[in-house]
Scaffold this active site. Structure first.
Site, PDB file in Angstrom:
ATOM      1  N   GLY A   1     115.888   1.410 -18.045  1.00 58.42           N
ATOM      2  CA  GLY A   1     114.449   1.429 -18.247  1.00 58.42           C
ATOM      3  C   GLY A   1     114.096   2.003 -19.610  1.00 58.42           C
ATOM      4  O   GLY A   1     114.744   2.929 -20.093  1.00 58.42           O
TER       5      GLY A   1
ATOM      6  N   ARG B   1     119.793   5.990 -39.566  1.00 61.55           N
ATOM      7  CA  ARG B   1     119.678   6.733 -40.826  1.00 61.55           C
ATOM      8  C   ARG B   1     120.792   7.769 -40.986  1.00 61.55           C
ATOM      9  O   ARG B   1     121.198   8.057 -42.116  1.00 61.55           O
ATOM     10  CB  ARG B   1     118.293   7.374 -40.925  1.00 61.55           C
ATOM     11  CG  ARG B   1     117.206   6.316 -41.089  1.00 61.55           C
ATOM     12  CD  ARG B   1     115.890   6.837 -41.581  1.00 61.55           C
ATOM     13  NE  ARG B   1     115.017   5.730 -41.941  1.00 61.55           N
ATOM     14  CZ  ARG B   1     113.758   5.858 -42.333  1.00 61.55           C
ATOM     15  NH1 ARG B   1     113.207   7.064 -42.428  1.00 61.55           N
ATOM     16  NH2 ARG B   1     113.041   4.800 -42.651  1.00 61.55           N
TER      17      ARG B   1
ATOM     18  N   ARG C   1     119.204  -6.049 -17.833  1.00 60.78           N
ATOM     19  CA  ARG C   1     120.276  -5.831 -16.873  1.00 60.78           C
ATOM     20  C   ARG C   1     121.438  -6.772 -17.202  1.00 60.78           C
ATOM     21  O   ARG C   1     121.230  -7.890 -17.669  1.00 60.78           O
ATOM     22  CB  ARG C   1     119.786  -6.094 -15.446  1.00 60.78           C
ATOM     23  CG  ARG C   1     118.708  -5.121 -14.989  1.00 60.78           C
ATOM     24  CD  ARG C   1     118.353  -5.358 -13.537  1.00 60.78           C
ATOM     25  NE  ARG C   1     117.267  -4.493 -13.090  1.00 60.78           N
ATOM     26  CZ  ARG C   1     117.432  -3.242 -12.710  1.00 60.78           C
ATOM     27  NH1 ARG C   1     118.641  -2.707 -12.722  1.00 60.78           N
ATOM     28  NH2 ARG C   1     116.403  -2.519 -12.322  1.00 60.78           N
ATOM     29  N   SER C   2     122.648  -6.314 -16.948  1.00 56.71           N
ATOM     30  CA  SER C   2     123.815  -7.148 -17.226  1.00 56.71           C
ATOM     31  C   SER C   2     124.780  -7.103 -16.054  1.00 56.71           C
ATOM     32  O   SER C   2     125.539  -6.151 -15.888  1.00 56.71           O
ATOM     33  CB  SER C   2     124.525  -6.672 -18.502  1.00 56.71           C
ATOM     34  OG  SER C   2     125.693  -7.445 -18.742  1.00 56.71           O
TER      35      SER C   2
ATOM     36  N   GLY D   1     120.154   5.826 -19.267  1.00 52.31           N
ATOM     37  CA  GLY D   1     120.271   6.767 -18.162  1.00 52.31           C
ATOM     38  C   GLY D   1     121.667   6.805 -17.576  1.00 52.31           C
ATOM     39  O   GLY D   1     122.637   6.342 -18.199  1.00 52.31           O
ATOM     40  N   ASP D   2     121.777   7.328 -16.352  1.00 58.03           N
ATOM     41  CA  ASP D   2     123.103   7.532 -15.770  1.00 58.03           C
ATOM     42  C   ASP D   2     123.839   6.227 -15.500  1.00 58.03           C
ATOM     43  O   ASP D   2     125.065   6.162 -15.609  1.00 58.03           O
ATOM     44  CB  ASP D   2     123.032   8.396 -14.507  1.00 58.03           C
ATOM     45  CG  ASP D   2     122.074   7.848 -13.460  1.00 58.03           C
ATOM     46  OD1 ASP D   2     121.487   6.767 -13.691  1.00 58.03           O
ATOM     47  OD2 ASP D   2     121.905   8.494 -12.420  1.00 58.03           O
TER      48      ASP D   2
ATOM     49  N   SER E   1     123.640   3.543 -17.368  1.00 57.84           N
ATOM     50  CA  SER E   1     124.137   3.144 -18.682  1.00 57.84           C
ATOM     51  C   SER E   1     125.362   3.962 -19.060  1.00 57.84           C
ATOM     52  O   SER E   1     126.325   3.446 -19.642  1.00 57.84           O
ATOM     53  CB  SER E   1     123.046   3.331 -19.740  1.00 57.84           C
ATOM     54  OG  SER E   1     121.876   2.629 -19.391  1.00 57.84           O
TER      55      SER E   1
ATOM     56  N   THR F   1     115.401   8.519 -20.437  1.00 56.43           N
ATOM     57  CA  THR F   1     114.745   8.197 -19.165  1.00 56.43           C
ATOM     58  C   THR F   1     113.629   9.190 -18.930  1.00 56.43           C
ATOM     59  O   THR F   1     113.808  10.389 -19.158  1.00 56.43           O
ATOM     60  CB  THR F   1     115.729   8.225 -17.980  1.00 56.43           C
ATOM     61  OG1 THR F   1     114.985   8.198 -16.743  1.00 56.43           O
ATOM     62  CG2 THR F   1     116.584   9.484 -17.988  1.00 56.43           C
TER      63      THR F   1
ATOM     64  N   ASP G   1     112.567  10.184 -16.160  1.00 56.33           N
ATOM     65  CA  ASP G   1     112.741  10.900 -14.894  1.00 56.33           C
ATOM     66  C   ASP G   1     113.342  12.295 -15.049  1.00 56.33           C
ATOM     67  O   ASP G   1     113.243  13.119 -14.140  1.00 56.33           O
ATOM     68  CB  ASP G   1     113.631  10.086 -13.941  1.00 56.33           C
ATOM     69  CG  ASP G   1     113.031   8.745 -13.588  1.00 56.33           C
ATOM     70  OD1 ASP G   1     111.787   8.633 -13.615  1.00 56.33           O
ATOM     71  OD2 ASP G   1     113.791   7.814 -13.306  1.00 56.33           O
TER      72      ASP G   1
ATOM     73  N   ASP H   1     116.410  13.158 -14.881  1.00 58.54           N
ATOM     74  CA  ASP H   1     117.294  13.304 -13.722  1.00 58.54           C
ATOM     75  C   ASP H   1     118.778  13.298 -14.085  1.00 58.54           C
ATOM     76  O   ASP H   1     119.621  12.949 -13.253  1.00 58.54           O
ATOM     77  CB  ASP H   1     117.011  12.192 -12.704  1.00 58.54           C
ATOM     78  CG  ASP H   1     117.246  10.795 -13.268  1.00 58.54           C
ATOM     79  OD1 ASP H   1     117.407  10.665 -14.506  1.00 58.54           O
ATOM     80  OD2 ASP H   1     117.264   9.831 -12.490  1.00 58.54           O
TER      81      ASP H   1
ATOM     82  N   ARG I   1      86.192  13.449  -3.133  1.00 59.28           N
ATOM     83  CA  ARG I   1      87.302  12.660  -2.607  1.00 59.28           C
ATOM     84  C   ARG I   1      88.631  13.393  -2.719  1.00 59.28           C
ATOM     85  O   ARG I   1      88.809  14.292  -3.530  1.00 59.28           O
ATOM     86  CB  ARG I   1      87.419  11.329  -3.370  1.00 59.28           C
ATOM     87  CG  ARG I   1      86.361  10.309  -2.963  1.00 59.28           C
ATOM     88  CD  ARG I   1      86.444   9.071  -3.822  1.00 59.28           C
ATOM     89  NE  ARG I   1      85.450   8.079  -3.375  1.00 59.28           N
ATOM     90  CZ  ARG I   1      85.029   7.053  -4.109  1.00 59.28           C
ATOM     91  NH1 ARG I   1      85.510   6.889  -5.329  1.00 59.28           N
ATOM     92  NH2 ARG I   1      84.154   6.210  -3.629  1.00 59.28           N
TER      93      ARG I   1
ATOM     94  N   MET J   1     106.204   8.592 -11.075  1.00 55.44           N
ATOM     95  CA  MET J   1     107.610   8.186 -11.091  1.00 55.44           C
ATOM     96  C   MET J   1     108.530   9.406 -11.015  1.00 55.44           C
ATOM     97  O   MET J   1     108.085  10.554 -10.998  1.00 55.44           O
ATOM     98  CB  MET J   1     107.900   7.371 -12.349  1.00 55.44           C
ATOM     99  CG  MET J   1     107.397   5.937 -12.286  1.00 55.44           C
ATOM    100  SD  MET J   1     107.842   5.009 -13.779  1.00 55.44           S
ATOM    101  CE  MET J   1     107.534   3.337 -13.211  1.00 55.44           C
TER     102      MET J   1
ATOM    103  N   ARG K   1     111.972   8.585  -9.545  1.00 57.12           N
ATOM    104  CA  ARG K   1     113.075   8.063  -8.731  1.00 57.12           C
ATOM    105  C   ARG K   1     113.386   9.027  -7.590  1.00 57.12           C
ATOM    106  O   ARG K   1     112.563   9.207  -6.699  1.00 57.12           O
ATOM    107  CB  ARG K   1     114.304   7.777  -9.607  1.00 57.12           C
ATOM    108  CG  ARG K   1     115.267   6.798  -8.986  1.00 57.12           C
ATOM    109  CD  ARG K   1     116.274   6.253  -9.953  1.00 57.12           C
ATOM    110  NE  ARG K   1     117.092   7.278 -10.584  1.00 57.12           N
ATOM    111  CZ  ARG K   1     118.176   7.011 -11.296  1.00 57.12           C
ATOM    112  NH1 ARG K   1     118.567   5.768 -11.468  1.00 57.12           N
ATOM    113  NH2 ARG K   1     118.872   7.981 -11.838  1.00 57.12           N
TER     114      ARG K   1
ATOM    115  N   ALA L   1      96.846  20.407  -9.202  1.00 55.41           N
ATOM    116  CA  ALA L   1      96.924  19.747  -7.895  1.00 55.41           C
ATOM    117  C   ALA L   1      96.920  20.763  -6.755  1.00 55.41           C
ATOM    118  O   ALA L   1      97.476  21.858  -6.884  1.00 55.41           O
ATOM    119  CB  ALA L   1      98.191  18.894  -7.815  1.00 55.41           C
TER     120      ALA L   1
ATOM    121  N   SER M   1      86.950  18.616  -3.294  1.00 51.76           N
ATOM    122  CA  SER M   1      87.798  17.495  -3.692  1.00 51.76           C
ATOM    123  C   SER M   1      89.211  18.017  -3.891  1.00 51.76           C
ATOM    124  O   SER M   1      89.416  19.214  -4.108  1.00 51.76           O
ATOM    125  CB  SER M   1      87.287  16.852  -4.991  1.00 51.76           C
ATOM    126  OG  SER M   1      87.339  17.785  -6.056  1.00 51.76           O
TER     127      SER M   1
END
Length: 328
Positions: free
Chosen positions: A15, A29, A76-77, A106-107, A109, A130, A132, A134, A167, A174, A176, A191, A220
């Site tokens: 990603g 460079r 993707r490969s 990422g992991d 890769s 990445t 994430d 992670d 509300r 995201m 994962r 939050a 809210s």
């Protein structure tokens, strides 16, 4: 005797993440600084199999440090998952005279890079890209800081609407299988609750917490949910449960999705990418291979690929306590 590195290939895989272009720029460079030729490999490992290479110099990467995504593309490969595909990739690299690789991803890769290194003894260095955060062996991954800032900005906007209409918003982010993004943006965005895979709050406890918030005078609420959270099958299931158990709340869901990957990289990610690119190239020059470049205590350090891939990043327990105190 150390292998003399004359040509280095650089690719992005998995990603996309803000800062990948800054990392490509740094690799190119740094190669130019050390009189080493650099080749960009388009479309990740698939491009390596197909020989989709282009020589890059210092001017090839002008004006990209501030751009999101990756100019080298990513794909993707399935072919690279096979021995035959990796052999084709190796043959393409040798034909082009490329001596070493820098893999930004990422992991998954890094797993591919590690296998490739083992099979062909081909020098490889990895840069963790990445949002994430992670990957074991680094406190930050490339793009993580930018994603945090993007999400906090969106949560601030959502809170305006939440406050205007009394509300409750579930905001899915995201990450994962980890809660790094959710935990940090949840605290920064004020939050009322933060739901992450590492801590199972439970549906009943969630509702009880929201009732306490309502009783304390909050009209809210924002609940940040990591996409890998295990409480419900989906964020929409959480909404339905709260709807059924808290009729006095008007509940909405906002799934932020891929907007978190986009946009110009933050100052932190631009500097971070630049530091890691230099470290990756200069490590290859000195004969190192099969390592990931990362950050520990603000220092750029190397972690063996097998540790980076097999290890598990851990959530900051202090932040969990801070989030509990702040939500009172």
């Amino acid at each position: 005797m150390l292998q003399t590195i004359k040509k280095i290939g650089v690719l992005t895989s998995g990603g996309d993440a803000p800062g990948m272009n800054a990392a490509i720029r740094s690799v190119v460079r740094t190669c130019a600084f050390h009189d080493i030729k650099c080749y960009g490999i388009y479309r990740g490992y698939q491009g390596m199999i197909e020989g989709d290479f282009v020589e890059m110099d210092a001017r090839s990467v002008k004006g990209i440090i501030n751009k999101g995504g990756t100019i080298l593309k990513s794909a993707r490969s399935q072919g690279f998952r096979t021995k035959e595909g990796r052999q084709m990739a190796y043959d393409r690299l040798k034909k082009a005279g490329i001596d070493a690789l820098v893999v930004i991803g990422g992991d998954g890769s890094f797993t591919g890079a590690m296998i490739f290194n083992k099979e062909f003894e081909f020098p490889v260095m990895g840069i963790p890209g990445t949002i994430d955060n992670d990957i074991f062996g680094t406190t930050h991954t490339l793009g993580y800081d930018t994603a945090l800032n993007t999400v906090v900005d969106v949560i601030d906007k959502i809170r305006d609407t939440a406050s205007s209409h009394n509300r409750l918003f579930f905001v899915e982010v995201m990450g994962r299988d980890v809660g790094h993004i959710a935990l940090n943006v949840g605290i920064a965005g004020g939050a009322e609750e933060i739901l992450i895979p590492e801590e199972d709050l439970g549906l009943d406890r969630l509702v009880e917490s929201l009732r306490r918030s309502k009783k304390s005078g909050k009209s809210s609420s924002i609940v940040v949910v990591a996409e890998g959270d295990k409480i419900g099958k989906s964020v929409f299931e959480l909404k339905d449960y709260v709807d059924q158990n808290m009729e006095d709340y008007d509940v909405r869901v906002s799934v932020l999705g891929h907007m978190q990957r986009g946009g110009p990289p933050s100052c932190f990610d631009r500097v971070f990418a630049s530091r890691m690119g230099v470290k990756a190239v200069e490590s290859l020059i000195t004969g190192k291979s099969n390592y990931m470049v990362g950050m520990k205590n603000d220092l750029i350090e190397l972690t063996p690929f097998d540790q980076a891939v097999k290890g598990k990043s851990k959530i900051n327990k202090e932040l969990l306590r801070v989030s509990d105190i702040m939500s009172i």
